[in-house]
Design a protein around this motif. Structure first.
Motif, PDB file in Angstrom:
ATOM      1  N   GLU A   1       0.824  -1.206   0.000  1.00 37.54           N
ATOM      2  CA  GLU A   1       0.000   0.000   0.000  1.00 37.54           C
ATOM      3  C   GLU A   1       0.861   1.261   0.000  1.00 37.54           C
ATOM      4  O   GLU A   1       1.840   1.375   0.744  1.00 37.54           O
ATOM      5  N   ASN A   2       0.488   2.196  -0.870  1.00 34.44           N
ATOM      6  CA  ASN A   2       1.110   3.522  -0.955  1.00 34.44           C
ATOM      7  C   ASN A   2       2.588   3.485  -1.353  1.00 34.44           C
ATOM      8  O   ASN A   2       3.334   4.412  -1.067  1.00 34.44           O
ATOM      9  N   GLN A   3       3.012   2.419  -2.001  1.00 32.82           N
ATOM     10  CA  GLN A   3       4.363   2.360  -2.549  1.00 32.82           C
ATOM     11  C   GLN A   3       4.278   2.049  -4.043  1.00 32.82           C
ATOM     12  O   GLN A   3       3.450   1.228  -4.453  1.00 32.82           O
ATOM     13  N   PHE A   4       5.136   2.696  -4.824  1.00 39.18           N
ATOM     14  CA  PHE A   4       5.096   2.546  -6.269  1.00 39.18           C
ATOM     15  C   PHE A   4       6.504   2.344  -6.808  1.00 39.18           C
ATOM     16  O   PHE A   4       7.491   2.755  -6.205  1.00 39.18           O
ATOM     17  N   VAL A   5       6.581   1.675  -7.958  1.00 39.97           N
ATOM     18  CA  VAL A   5       7.861   1.422  -8.614  1.00 39.97           C
ATOM     19  C   VAL A   5       7.720   1.734 -10.099  1.00 39.97           C
ATOM     20  O   VAL A   5       6.625   1.776 -10.640  1.00 39.97           O
ATOM     21  N   GLY A   6       8.860   1.906 -10.753  1.00 39.97           N
ATOM     22  CA  GLY A   6       8.843   2.199 -12.175  1.00 39.97           C
ATOM     23  C   GLY A   6       8.664   3.678 -12.443  1.00 39.97           C
ATOM     24  O   GLY A   6       8.411   4.475 -11.529  1.00 39.97           O
ATOM     25  N   GLU A   7       8.810   4.062 -13.698  1.00 34.32           N
ATOM     26  CA  GLU A   7       8.695   5.460 -14.082  1.00 34.32           C
ATOM     27  C   GLU A   7       7.690   5.617 -15.208  1.00 34.32           C
ATOM     28  O   GLU A   7       7.466   4.712 -16.002  1.00 34.32           O
TER      29      GLU A   7
ATOM     30  N   LYS B   1       4.374 -13.788  -4.421  1.00 36.14           N
ATOM     31  CA  LYS B   1       3.979 -14.946  -3.637  1.00 36.14           C
ATOM     32  C   LYS B   1       4.521 -16.265  -4.179  1.00 36.14           C
ATOM     33  O   LYS B   1       4.276 -17.317  -3.597  1.00 36.14           O
ATOM     34  N   VAL B   2       5.208 -16.214  -5.330  1.00 36.28           N
ATOM     35  CA  VAL B   2       5.801 -17.421  -5.903  1.00 36.28           C
ATOM     36  C   VAL B   2       7.297 -17.199  -6.077  1.00 36.28           C
ATOM     37  O   VAL B   2       7.790 -16.077  -5.931  1.00 36.28           O
ATOM     38  N   SER B   3       8.012 -18.244  -6.406  1.00 31.16           N
ATOM     39  CA  SER B   3       9.455 -18.133  -6.586  1.00 31.16           C
ATOM     40  C   SER B   3       9.782 -17.366  -7.864  1.00 31.16           C
ATOM     41  O   SER B   3       8.921 -17.162  -8.729  1.00 31.16           O
ATOM     42  N   ALA B   4      11.048 -16.953  -7.991  1.00 28.71           N
ATOM     43  CA  ALA B   4      11.471 -16.230  -9.187  1.00 28.71           C
ATOM     44  C   ALA B   4      11.271 -17.081 -10.437  1.00 28.71           C
ATOM     45  O   ALA B   4      10.836 -16.580 -11.488  1.00 28.71           O
ATOM     46  N   ASP B   5      11.575 -18.377 -10.350  1.00 30.57           N
ATOM     47  CA  ASP B   5      11.388 -19.269 -11.504  1.00 30.57           C
ATOM     48  C   ASP B   5       9.912 -19.406 -11.857  1.00 30.57           C
ATOM     49  O   ASP B   5       9.533 -19.400 -13.040  1.00 30.57           O
ATOM     50  N   ASP B   6       9.067 -19.512 -10.835  1.00 30.23           N
ATOM     51  CA  ASP B   6       7.631 -19.636 -11.090  1.00 30.23           C
ATOM     52  C   ASP B   6       7.064 -18.345 -11.664  1.00 30.23           C
ATOM     53  O   ASP B   6       6.130 -18.374 -12.479  1.00 30.23           O
ATOM     54  N   LEU B   7       7.609 -17.195 -11.259  1.00 25.80           N
ATOM     55  CA  LEU B   7       7.165 -15.923 -11.823  1.00 25.80           C
ATOM     56  C   LEU B   7       7.509 -15.855 -13.305  1.00 25.80           C
ATOM     57  O   LEU B   7       6.692 -15.402 -14.129  1.00 25.80           O
ATOM     58  N   LYS B   8       8.702 -16.316 -13.667  1.00 26.43           N
ATOM     59  CA  LYS B   8       9.087 -16.334 -15.082  1.00 26.43           C
ATOM     60  C   LYS B   8       8.143 -17.233 -15.883  1.00 26.43           C
ATOM     61  O   LYS B   8       7.726 -16.881 -16.984  1.00 26.43           O
TER      62      LYS B   8
ATOM     63  N   PRO C   1      -0.718  -7.263 -16.443  1.00 28.43           N
ATOM     64  CA  PRO C   1      -0.539  -7.365 -14.994  1.00 28.43           C
ATOM     65  C   PRO C   1       0.678  -6.587 -14.501  1.00 28.43           C
ATOM     66  O   PRO C   1       1.683  -6.453 -15.208  1.00 28.43           O
ATOM     67  N   ILE C   2       0.580  -6.107 -13.279  1.00 28.07           N
ATOM     68  CA  ILE C   2       1.704  -5.417 -12.644  1.00 28.07           C
ATOM     69  C   ILE C   2       2.945  -6.297 -12.656  1.00 28.07           C
ATOM     70  O   ILE C   2       4.065  -5.827 -12.913  1.00 28.07           O
ATOM     71  N   ALA C   3       2.761  -7.586 -12.378  1.00 31.50           N
ATOM     72  CA  ALA C   3       3.893  -8.508 -12.267  1.00 31.50           C
ATOM     73  C   ALA C   3       4.588  -8.752 -13.601  1.00 31.50           C
ATOM     74  O   ALA C   3       5.682  -9.328 -13.629  1.00 31.50           O
ATOM     75  N   CYS C   4       3.969  -8.349 -14.705  1.00 36.41           N
ATOM     76  CA  CYS C   4       4.632  -8.431 -16.006  1.00 36.41           C
ATOM     77  C   CYS C   4       5.427  -7.161 -16.305  1.00 36.41           C
ATOM     78  O   CYS C   4       6.330  -7.182 -17.139  1.00 36.41           O
ATOM     79  N   ILE C   5       5.086  -6.062 -15.642  1.00 34.94           N
ATOM     80  CA  ILE C   5       5.705  -4.778 -15.958  1.00 34.94           C
ATOM     81  C   ILE C   5       6.925  -4.499 -15.089  1.00 34.94           C
ATOM     82  O   ILE C   5       7.970  -4.070 -15.577  1.00 34.94           O
ATOM     83  N   ASN C   6       6.800  -4.739 -13.783  1.00 39.47           N
ATOM     84  CA  ASN C   6       7.891  -4.440 -12.851  1.00 39.47           C
ATOM     85  C   ASN C   6       8.242  -5.656 -12.007  1.00 39.47           C
ATOM     86  O   ASN C   6       7.429  -6.557 -11.815  1.00 39.47           O
ATOM     87  N   GLU C   7       9.457  -5.645 -11.489  1.00 44.96           N
ATOM     88  CA  GLU C   7       9.928  -6.724 -10.637  1.00 44.96           C
ATOM     89  C   GLU C   7       9.396  -6.525  -9.218  1.00 44.96           C
ATOM     90  O   GLU C   7       9.130  -5.405  -8.785  1.00 44.96           O
ATOM     91  N   PRO C   8       9.242  -7.611  -8.463  1.00 49.36           N
ATOM     92  CA  PRO C   8       8.778  -7.493  -7.077  1.00 49.36           C
ATOM     93  C   PRO C   8       9.863  -6.911  -6.171  1.00 49.36           C
ATOM     94  O   PRO C   8      11.055  -6.967  -6.497  1.00 49.36           O
ATOM     95  N   THR C   9       9.441  -6.376  -5.028  1.00 49.24           N
ATOM     96  CA  THR C   9      10.413  -5.888  -4.049  1.00 49.24           C
ATOM     97  C   THR C   9      11.095  -7.057  -3.350  1.00 49.24           C
ATOM     98  O   THR C   9      12.231  -6.955  -2.923  1.00 49.24           O
ATOM     99  N   ARG C  10      10.383  -8.162  -3.232  1.00 47.50           N
ATOM    100  CA  ARG C  10      10.958  -9.382  -2.653  1.00 47.50           C
ATOM    101  C   ARG C  10      10.023 -10.544  -2.950  1.00 47.50           C
ATOM    102  O   ARG C  10       8.877 -10.352  -3.357  1.00 47.50           O
ATOM    103  N   TYR C  11      10.530 -11.746  -2.712  1.00 49.37           N
ATOM    104  CA  TYR C  11       9.738 -12.956  -2.909  1.00 49.37           C
ATOM    105  C   TYR C  11       9.326 -13.497  -1.542  1.00 49.37           C
ATOM    106  O   TYR C  11      10.164 -13.690  -0.657  1.00 49.37           O
ATOM    107  N   LEU C  12       8.021 -13.715  -1.383  1.00 51.28           N
ATOM    108  CA  LEU C  12       7.476 -14.220  -0.124  1.00 51.28           C
ATOM    109  C   LEU C  12       7.450 -15.737  -0.125  1.00 51.28           C
ATOM    110  O   LEU C  12       7.390 -16.364  -1.186  1.00 51.28           O
ATOM    111  N   PRO C  13       7.473 -16.343   1.061  1.00 56.27           N
ATOM    112  CA  PRO C  13       7.241 -17.791   1.122  1.00 56.27           C
ATOM    113  C   PRO C  13       5.868 -18.107   0.540  1.00 56.27           C
ATOM    114  O   PRO C  13       4.903 -17.373   0.772  1.00 56.27           O
ATOM    115  N   THR C  14       5.771 -19.171  -0.222  1.00 59.19           N
ATOM    116  CA  THR C  14       4.503 -19.531  -0.848  1.00 59.19           C
ATOM    117  C   THR C  14       3.462 -19.835   0.211  1.00 59.19           C
ATOM    118  O   THR C  14       3.715 -20.572   1.159  1.00 59.19           O
ATOM    119  N   SER C  15       2.280 -19.212   0.051  1.00 59.38           N
ATOM    120  CA  SER C  15       1.191 -19.448   1.003  1.00 59.38           C
ATOM    121  C   SER C  15       0.229 -20.470   0.430  1.00 59.38           C
ATOM    122  O   SER C  15       0.600 -21.604   0.170  1.00 59.38           O
TER     123      SER C  15
END
Length: 226
Positions: free
Chosen positions: A39-45, A56-63, A125-139
């Motif tokens: 919330e209230n944080q943005f990335v990219g230009e 919420k998924v691993s880097a490989d799963d995101l790819k 999707p946002i996840a296609c445009i910018n990289e995540p700030t971090r990868y969370l353990p899968t829930s």
């Protein structure tokens, strides 16, 4: 101009510009299985400015998820989907130039929702445009759901709104509630509606975006209310 994310840089001597919101009322396609929006944080230009998110998924799963997203774009023009994918791989300024040169209109100046000359919506999707700030353990992973049934199609589901005709549609039981929202908004010329303001009810309960339909409905279900 632009949108910048904050950083905890190791040096501690360089301060990043404060995050700013995209101009206008930007519209984002939720992907609750992939993203946890910060919330209230943005990335990219510029045209590539989006909310920051944790993955919420691993880097490989995101790819793999991104690859599947682009491979399954069957509605609209393949050429335009290719243009959008090229724009994502470019800098913000070049991305904006690519989109303008292709005669596309980015809603609110952000490429999460783009319209072609025929007003057909293309959601990225946002996840296609910018990289995540971090990868969370899968829930929750519904792919491993032991109660997951075989895939089937729910027919003649209905979305009912006061003062309007029912919207009748078919949908896979593997589809998420968020998929239903997007389909309804796109098919009823409401593509510029903020999805975060779209609430779906069933049986008097609010449905979460990341819930698959097989967790909500049964084969005899007839009505979904928004």
């Amino acid at each position: 101009m632009g949108c910048f994310g904050s950083s905890d840089g190791a040096s501690g001597s360089r301060r990043e510009p404060a995050a700013t919101r995209p101009r206008g009322n930007a519209n984002y396609l939720p992907n609750p299985k992939i993203e946890k929006i910060i919330e209230n944080q943005f990335v990219g230009e510029g045209i590539k400015c989006t909310p920051a998110y944790e993955c919420k998924v691993s880097a490989d799963d995101l790819k793999k998820w991104r690859k599947e997203f682009w491979a399954t774009r069957t509605q609209g023009s393949k050429h335009i989907w290719d243009v959008l994918r090229s724009a994502i791989d470019a800098s913000a300024d070049d991305a904006e130039a690519i989109i303008r040169a292709s005669g596309l209109n980015a809603h609110a100046g952000i490429m999460t929702l783009v319209f072609d000359e025929h007003k057909f919506p293309y959601r990225v999707p946002i996840a296609c445009i910018n990289e995540p700030t971090r990868y969370l353990p899968t829930s929750v992973n519904y792919e491993d759901d032991v109660d997951k049934p075989e895939e089937t199609v729910f027919e003649n589901l209905k979305i009912r709104l006061a003062g309007e005709n029912d919207y009748v549609f078919d949908m896979s039981n593997y589809s998420l509630v968020s998929d239903v929202k997007v389909k309804f908004l796109d098919d009823t010329d409401r593509s510029d509606t903020d999805l975060s303001h779209c609430i779906m009810l069933f049986g008097g309960k609010v449905l979460e975006d990341n819930m698959p339909l097989y967790r909500v409905l049964n084969l005899d279900s007839e009505m979904v209310f928004i």
